[in-house]
Design a protein around this motif. Structure first.
Motif, PDB file in Angstrom:
ATOM      1  N   SER A   4       1.126  -1.264   0.014  1.00  0.00           N
ATOM      2  CA  SER A   4       0.153  -0.011  -0.246  1.00  0.00           C
ATOM      3  C   SER A   4       1.273   1.216  -0.131  1.00  0.00           C
ATOM      4  N   SER A   5       1.606   1.332   0.324  1.00  0.00           N
ATOM      5  CA  SER A   5       2.854   2.274   0.193  1.00  0.00           C
ATOM      6  C   SER A   5       3.925   2.855  -0.715  1.00  0.00           C
ATOM      7  N   ARG A 102      -4.104  -0.793  -1.055  1.00  0.00           N
ATOM      8  CA  ARG A 102      -4.741   0.615  -0.204  1.00  0.00           C
ATOM      9  C   ARG A 102      -6.233   0.288  -0.381  1.00  0.00           C
TER      10      ARG A 102
END
Length: 115
Positions: A4-5, A102
């Motif tokens: 997600s990053s 995300r």
């Protein structure tokens, strides 16, 4: 690195789709999602049709911010299906997994939809 990053790659059209091994390696990182007909899929249950439409719009806004769009549909008046697939390459890209991770992270605190 947490999926997600990761940044969304804008040059994905110049890459090959993920192969079976790569997909199998990434699936455990998005436990709320499954592979359905070659797409990364999740179903979200909302309280009613109004909540489903609001959720669909939320997902659409989320996708627009990254310029990476899923297929989205409402079933039975309250179930929202979201499927990630990169049409430009004819298969799944790492971007699809990043977006799924995300979205799952964003929705864990949301009360109107459950994974």
């Amino acid at each position: 690195m947490d999926l997600s990053s990761e940044a969304i790659r804008s040059d994905v059209a110049d890459t090959a789709p993920l192969n079976r091994r790569e997909i199998a390696d990434l699936l455990p990182e998005v436990p709320d999602w499954s592979l359905v007909d070659g797409r990364l899929h999740a179903r979200f249950a909302c309280k009613g049709f109004g909540d489903a439409v609001a959720f669909l719009n939320e997902v659409a806004g989320f996708a627009a911010r990254e310029n990476h769009f899923p297929d989205i549909s409402i079933h039975e008046g309250r179930l929202v299906d979201v499927a990630w697939y990169t049409y430009a390459i004819g298969g799944l890209s790492r971007n699809d997994f990043v977006m799924a991770a995300r979205l799952s992270g964003q929705l864990r605190s949301r009360q109107g939809a459950d994974l």
